[in-house]
Design a protein around this motif. Structure first.
Motif, short mmCIF file in Angstrom:
data_model
loop_
_atom_site.label_atom_id
_atom_site.label_comp_id
_atom_site.label_asym_id
_atom_site.label_seq_id
_atom_site.Cartn_x
_atom_site.Cartn_y
_atom_site.Cartn_z
N GLU A 47 0.85 -1.21 -0.13
CA GLU A 47 0.05 -0.10 0.17
C GLU A 47 0.91 1.21 -0.04
N GLN A 48 1.83 1.39 0.82
CA GLN A 48 2.92 2.46 1.01
C GLN A 48 3.65 2.54 -0.49
N GLN A 49 3.90 1.42 -1.21
CA GLN A 49 4.47 1.44 -2.41
C GLN A 49 3.60 2.17 -3.46
N ALA A 50 2.43 1.82 -3.43
CA ALA A 50 1.46 2.52 -4.43
C ALA A 50 1.15 3.81 -4.12
N ILE A 51 1.56 4.31 -2.91
CA ILE A 51 1.50 5.96 -2.82
C ILE A 51 2.81 6.63 -3.45
N LEU A 52 4.04 5.63 -3.29
CA LEU A 52 5.12 6.38 -3.70
C LEU A 52 5.09 6.22 -5.45
N ASP A 53 4.31 5.43 -5.97
CA ASP A 53 4.28 5.14 -7.52
C ASP A 53 3.36 5.96 -8.04
N GLN A 54 2.30 6.71 -7.27
CA GLN A 54 1.51 7.76 -7.84
C GLN A 54 2.41 8.91 -8.59
N GLN A 55 1.61 9.20 -9.50
CA GLN A 55 2.38 10.41 -10.43
C GLN A 55 1.15 11.58 -10.89
N ALA A 56 1.74 12.59 -11.11
CA ALA A 56 0.56 13.70 -11.37
C ALA A 56 -0.05 13.30 -12.78
N PRO A 57 -1.20 13.73 -12.93
CA PRO A 57 -2.09 13.26 -14.01
C PRO A 57 -1.39 13.53 -15.37
N GLU A 58 -0.81 14.38 -15.35
CA GLU A 58 -0.21 14.82 -16.82
C GLU A 58 1.18 14.83 -16.88
N ALA A 59 1.86 13.87 -16.02
CA ALA A 59 3.30 13.71 -15.90
C ALA A 59 3.50 12.67 -17.14
N SER A 60 2.75 11.73 -17.82
CA SER A 60 2.81 10.99 -18.61
C SER A 60 2.47 11.45 -20.17
N TRP A 61 2.25 12.71 -20.10
CA TRP A 61 1.49 13.14 -21.27
C TRP A 61 2.70 13.80 -22.33
N LYS A 62 2.81 13.68 -23.65
CA LYS A 62 3.81 13.98 -24.52
C LYS A 62 3.74 15.73 -24.43
N PRO A 63 4.78 16.39 -24.66
CA PRO A 63 4.65 17.60 -24.67
C PRO A 63 4.26 18.34 -26.04
N LEU A 64 3.49 19.11 -26.04
CA LEU A 64 2.77 19.74 -27.00
C LEU A 64 3.67 20.30 -28.34
N ASP A 65 3.50 19.98 -29.33
CA ASP A 65 4.19 20.49 -30.39
C ASP A 65 3.55 21.95 -30.93
N VAL A 69 0.51 25.67 -22.04
CA VAL A 69 1.70 25.03 -21.46
C VAL A 69 1.95 25.51 -20.26
N GLN A 70 1.80 26.73 -19.81
CA GLN A 70 1.88 27.13 -18.21
C GLN A 70 0.98 26.41 -17.39
N ASP A 71 -0.28 26.38 -17.71
CA ASP A 71 -1.18 25.80 -16.86
C ASP A 71 -0.81 24.36 -16.58
N ARG A 72 -0.31 23.74 -17.75
CA ARG A 72 -0.06 22.48 -17.22
C ARG A 72 1.24 22.18 -16.55
N GLN A 73 2.27 22.87 -16.75
CA GLN A 73 3.27 22.82 -15.85
C GLN A 73 3.13 23.36 -14.51
N LYS A 74 1.99 24.35 -14.34
CA LYS A 74 1.59 24.74 -13.02
C LYS A 74 0.96 23.45 -12.12
N ARG A 75 0.07 22.81 -12.93
CA ARG A 75 -0.71 21.91 -12.24
C ARG A 75 0.27 20.56 -11.88
N PHE A 76 1.27 20.36 -12.90
CA PHE A 76 2.30 19.56 -12.42
C PHE A 76 2.86 19.80 -11.15
N GLU A 77 3.45 21.12 -11.23
CA GLU A 77 4.15 21.37 -9.86
C GLU A 77 3.37 21.11 -8.61
N GLN A 78 2.16 21.66 -8.68
CA GLN A 78 1.12 21.76 -7.66
C GLN A 78 0.84 20.39 -7.20
#
Length: 584
Positions: free
Chosen positions: A373-391, A522-531
């Motif tokens: 269960e604790q490992q599952a908490i460690l494996d959590q990522q931001a919702p947009e972490a796996s998204w490709k950068p926008l061209d 782009v700025q909103d996505r980076q802001k949500r990732f940092e938050q």
């Protein structure tokens, strides 16, 4: 445009049809252009007096693109001409649902002195629908009878329309379009509070994401659905149906997923083979699979010599041990020794033995579960972490390409309004036009076109906001009948979105505005990732410390009962003092 026909039996009456057509609860608006409830019931009584099996014919037509009420009414009259029905006895109702409109045409089966024509009506109505789509410039919808429709159009002299319909004919017979469910099935599921189109879309999505029937069945179980063989296995071998947990029929698998029956039977055969196939047991012997002999093994036994004219038998070939490498020989000897080791031989001293009780085993399983269960908490990522950068170039080009038809529509609407305004201003300068009232008529036309222009402007701005991701829903269709409330709302909309209107009106302002919108995304996505990282940072650090403490406990010798109780209390209460996690 999709056209569907159903015939209402005389014994069933007109009550269900009138409730659906005139008082449908799921419709946003209902407009009765011709006919009434009383007219349909009277026509059904007349069919009953004539002894007819069917009393009314219900034709529903749903255009793929937006149509006005006048266009829908003209199409209904063309259907009457094709079926040779009296247009004075028709009932035409327009429904508005989810921002789009569709029509319901009800015709009496008894036409004064004869019954309504019912020969090849599906093909004939599809022919009228294709002609209407070509007349209005809409996208042509492929049907199951396009070959017959193209032939009929050429016979009637519509060669250009026949060529366009012929282009829709699929190459193979199996590629013909077919409906996933009937209108009757949809009405049955609606009475049971089930949304059949949504379920059909869900089944298609689950099938596209599954890599086989087993994964598809598991996905259906997660959504309280199941697939089983049909009740008519003798007539249609291999046919399967999809039901919900209450046993309500959703539809056939092949119809919902558009999979051909031959392909589905192949998948069923592969699934049966996988179930029937049992895993082979690996019981390979630890000894070498050959016979150990010497080179002169057969020479020790003398062979009978030839006597007289008898020939001597040839010698048997010598079976030699194959040559193996030294490391293979040592490995083989080690396996022989391990296999011949008696069970009473004591274990090596470097492997300490701990006899665990049942409670200790459960206790360790509880620790492992907490670590997972604790490992599952460690494996959590931001919702947009796996998204490709926008061209940036591709995104801006896509936006511009989507907005080109809207800009053209906006210019055409403005040109119509500007021409009417100039004509009114020219008439206002003439005293004769003012006296005859022509100036006032042109003023009304200009005002009407102005509000139509505002409605188009509203549609264009909503399309712009939807294309760049500001508006979550597609733009509402253009409304042709405007009242005073709509006019006030449109003027307020123009004042609110004056910036977007200027962008769509001037192509030079569009590129900087889209560039600025891209940078904002782009700025909103980076802001949500940092938050997200900042929000879950402390929780992940606590989970990492807890995993280290629990792993230390798991690698030690069995804990005492008192310590197990303390640790179990800590696991259930995640905020105890740190001393509770000391080594036993």
């Amino acid at each position: 445009m999709i056209v569907k026909e159903s015939r209402i039996r005389t014994k069933n009456g007109a009550g269900a049809l009138t409730r659906h057509v005139l008082r449908g609860a799921k419709n946003e608006a209902i407009r009765v252009l011709t006919g009434s409830d009383w007219l349909m019931r009277d026509q059904m009584r007349e069919a009953h007096r004539e002894g007819l099996k069917y009393g009314l014919r219900h034709i529903a037509f749903n255009p793929d693109e937006a149509m006005t009420d006048d266009q829908l009414s003209d199409f209904a009259h063309r259907l009457c001409d094709e079926l040779k029905a009296n247009p004075e006895d028709l009932t035409l109702v327009i429904h508005q649902k989810d921002g789009s409109t569709h029509g319901h045409l009800i015709l009496p089966e008894w036409q004064q002195n004869c019954t309504l024509d019912s020969r090849f009506t599906w093909m004939r109505m599809e022919k009228i629908a294709r002609l209407e789509e070509i007349r209005l410039g809409h996208r042509l919808v492929a049907g199951r009878h396009d070959r017959a429709i193209a032939k009929a159009l050429r016979t009637e002299g519509h060669h250009y329309e026949g060529e366009q319909v012929e282009a829709l004919i699929p190459v193979s017979h199996g590629a013909k379009p077919r409906s996933a469910y009937t209108s009757q099935a949809r009405r049955i599921t609606e009475r049971q509070d089930l949304d059949l189109p949504a379920l059909k879309k869900l089944v298609c999505t689950l099938w596209s994401r599954s890599d086989g029937l087993k994964a598809f069945r598991d996905a259906l179980n997660e959504h309280n659905l199941s697939m089983r063989a049909g009740d008519r296995a003798e007539q249609r071998p291999g046919a399967h149906i999809i039901e919900d947990h209450n046993g309500t029929l959703i539809g056939s698998f092949t119809r919902l997923t558009k999979v051909r029956m031959a392909e589905f039977r192949t998948l069923l055969a592969e699934e049966k083979q996988q179930v029937a196939r049992k895993p082979e047991k690996d019981i390979k012997s630890t000894r070498l699979p050959f016979r150990r002999t010497t080179a002169n093994f057969y020479d020790e036994f003398p062979t009978p010599k030839a006597s007289g004219n008898q020939l001597s038998l040839p010698k048997r070939p010598v079976i030699k041990r194959p040559h193996i490498k030294e490391w293979q020989r040592q490995l083989w000897l080690q396996r022989i020794n391990d296999a011949d080791t008696p069970t009473t031989k004591p274990l090596r001293p470097e492997f300490p033995v701990y006899i665990l009780s049942v409670n200790e085993v459960r206790f360790r399983q509880k620790i492992k579960k907490e670590i997972a269960e604790q490992q599952a908490i460690l494996d959590q990522q931001a919702p947009e972490a796996s998204w490709k950068p926008l061209d940036k170039e591709k995104t801006l080009a896509k936006w511009c390409r989507q907005l080109v038809p809207y800009q053209k529509q906006l210019r055409e609407s403005f040109d119509r309004y500007n021409s009417a305004k100039n004509a009114w201003q020219d008439a206002e300068k003439s005293r004769w036009h003012r006296m005859t009232g022509k100036s006032q008529k042109l003023e009304k036309i200009a005002d009407k076109l102005f509000y139509e222009f505002l409605e188009v402007l509203r549609f264009i701005v909503e399309a712009l906001l939807y294309s760049v991701g500001i508006r979550p829903e597609p733009p509402n269709p253009i409304c042709t009948a405007l009242n005073e409330k709509d006019q006030v709302a449109l003027e307020q909309f123009k004042e609110t979105h004056d910036t977007e209107f200027s962008v769509m009106a001037d192509s030079k302002k569009l590129a900087p505005w889209l560039d600025q919108r891209f940078e904002t995304i782009v700025q909103d996505r980076q802001k949500r990732f940092e938050q997200s990282i900042e929000k879950h940072g402390a929780k992940k650090e606590a989970a990492r410390r807890k995993i280290e403490q629990l792993s230390t406990l798991l690698n030690t010798k069995p804990a005492s009962h008192h310590l197990q109780a303390v640790i179990s209390q800590h696991i259930s209460n995640p905020s105890p003092p740190a001393s509770s996690f000391g080594s036993p």
